[in-house]
Design a protein around this motif. Structure first.
Motif, short mmCIF file in Angstrom:
data_model
loop_
_atom_site.label_atom_id
_atom_site.label_comp_id
_atom_site.label_asym_id
_atom_site.label_seq_id
_atom_site.Cartn_x
_atom_site.Cartn_y
_atom_site.Cartn_z
N UNK A 1 35.37 44.53 48.95
CA UNK A 1 34.85 43.42 48.15
C UNK A 1 33.98 43.88 46.99
N UNK A 2 33.46 45.14 47.07
CA UNK A 2 32.45 45.56 46.11
C UNK A 2 32.83 46.74 45.22
N UNK A 3 33.81 47.55 45.63
CA UNK A 3 34.12 48.78 44.90
C UNK A 3 35.55 48.75 44.36
N UNK A 4 35.79 49.46 43.27
CA UNK A 4 37.17 49.53 42.75
C UNK A 4 38.05 50.34 43.69
N UNK A 5 39.31 49.97 43.76
CA UNK A 5 40.25 50.66 44.62
C UNK A 5 40.40 52.11 44.18
N UNK A 6 40.62 52.99 45.14
CA UNK A 6 40.80 54.41 44.87
C UNK A 6 41.61 55.01 46.00
N UNK A 7 41.71 56.32 46.04
CA UNK A 7 42.42 56.97 47.15
C UNK A 7 41.65 56.75 48.45
N UNK A 8 42.34 56.41 49.50
CA UNK A 8 41.69 56.16 50.79
C UNK A 8 42.33 57.01 51.88
N UNK A 9 41.50 57.41 52.83
CA UNK A 9 41.94 58.20 53.97
C UNK A 9 41.41 57.52 55.23
N UNK A 10 42.27 57.27 56.18
CA UNK A 10 41.85 56.64 57.43
C UNK A 10 41.07 57.64 58.29
N UNK B 1 45.85 55.98 44.21
CA UNK B 1 45.47 56.78 43.05
C UNK B 1 43.96 56.93 43.00
N UNK B 2 43.50 58.17 42.87
CA UNK B 2 42.06 58.41 42.77
C UNK B 2 41.54 57.93 41.42
N UNK B 3 40.46 57.17 41.43
CA UNK B 3 39.87 56.65 40.20
C UNK B 3 38.49 57.25 39.99
N UNK B 4 37.93 57.02 38.81
CA UNK B 4 36.63 57.60 38.47
C UNK B 4 35.51 56.97 39.30
N UNK B 5 34.52 57.78 39.59
CA UNK B 5 33.37 57.33 40.35
C UNK B 5 32.68 56.17 39.64
N UNK B 6 32.58 55.00 40.28
CA UNK B 6 32.00 53.84 39.61
C UNK B 6 30.48 53.83 39.65
N UNK B 7 29.89 53.08 38.75
CA UNK B 7 28.43 52.98 38.70
C UNK B 7 27.88 52.35 39.97
N UNK B 8 28.68 51.53 40.64
CA UNK B 8 28.22 50.89 41.88
C UNK B 8 27.93 51.92 42.96
#
Length: 290
Positions: free
Chosen positions: A111-120, A161-168
């Motif tokens: 709900x709070x962060x942009x989507x990026x690469x995820x690992x279970x 897809x890995x995205x840039x580290x967000x300010x959040x």
């Protein structure tokens, strides 16, 4: 024959990811005798740079390397034979891992962060962003930030897809001001609570047992005079709370928490950060006990 974990480590190292083996308990191997208690002064890449060039797997994350000659050296051979997992140094690879420890933390991230690469993971997920940042534990309930000066367990490449580290995420990492300017008061606790048997009428432990554990924990927090006192406060709160998981209660955990907060504040941790770390530590213990 090359151990499976070593083969994985060599593949990661070839891709520029610094790696190290993890022993039983999924934690780094302990220091050798020469490096015990940091007697060697620590490695050059630690926060307080030291001269240590130990060939063994010493100093936790700081031993992580991409050098195949080090990874396959005799000094690491026993560690690889005993390894139960591979870890990597996120900051050394230029990434940040947002470690989400349970379903509620994952829901918050979605709900709070942009989507990026995820690992279970076993309990939640790792969200991996491009870019390094200071590491911090317990930035929210069930959320740790692993990047510089930390390690993360390798659980596979993940998806997305890995995205840039967000300010959040950067905003979650609150700097611990452990060396206030002369005359500056970071925070004060004029009427802090202290633990005694009167606030622990349902505790199954003796007063001596509780006080001994608390005294040792407070000493650990106060020993972090340069950095890390907030993270140590989280760990001490979680550890002490777990000792009371089987008690009928009340055990006076709020009073124990106040003493830990005061110890962190005494070495310069801002009071809001100290309280958040301790509260998260106490809550983390109760969640895992459940």
């Amino acid at each position: 024959m090359t151990p499976t974990h070593l083969r994985t480590a060599l593949d990661l190292a070839a891709a520029g990811v610094p790696v190290l083996p993890l022993r039983e308990g999924k934690v780094p191997f302990g220091n050798c005798r020469a490096c015990a208690r940091n007697a060697c002064g620590g490695r050059p890449n630690m926060k307080s740079a030291g001269p240590c060039r130990c060939a063994a797997v010493c100093h936790g994350w700081a031993a992580a390397t991409t050098d195949p000659t080090v990874l396959t050296a005799p000094a690491w051979a026993t560690a690889w034979r005993q390894a139960v997992a591979v870890a990597y140094h996120p900051g050394g690879a230029g990434v940040t891992v947002v470690d989400l420890d349970h379903a509620a933390a994952v829901a918050w991230a979605r709900a709070s962060l942009p989507a990026t690469r995820t690992v279970s993971t076993t309990r939640g997920e790792h969200w991996i962003y491009q870019g390094a940042v200071r590491s911090a534990n317990a930035v929210r309930p069930g959320v740790d930030i692993k990047s510089l000066m930390s390690y993360a367990r390798w659980l596979g490449p993940g998806t997305g897809r890995m995205t840039d580290l967000p300010s959040a995420v950067r905003a979650l990492v609150v700097k611990e001001e452990t060396t206030p300017a002369a005359g500056e008061v970071v925070s004060s606790l004029p009427e802090r609570a202290t633990w005694d048997r009167t606030v622990a009428t349902g505790c199954r432990h003796t007063e001596g047992y509780v006080r001994t554990g608390l005294t040792r924990g407070l000493a650990k927090v106060r020993s972090h005079t340069e950095s890390g006192a907030g993270s140590q406060a989280f760990g001490v709160a979680r550890f002490l709370a777990r000792q009371h998981a089987q008690c009928p209660g009340p055990c006076g955990l709020n009073a124990i928490g106040e003493e830990i907060v005061a110890a962190a504040v005494s070495v310069g941790v801002p009071e809001p950060y100290a309280r958040r770390s301790v509260t998260n530590g106490l809550e983390s213990a109760s969640e895992r006990a459940a």
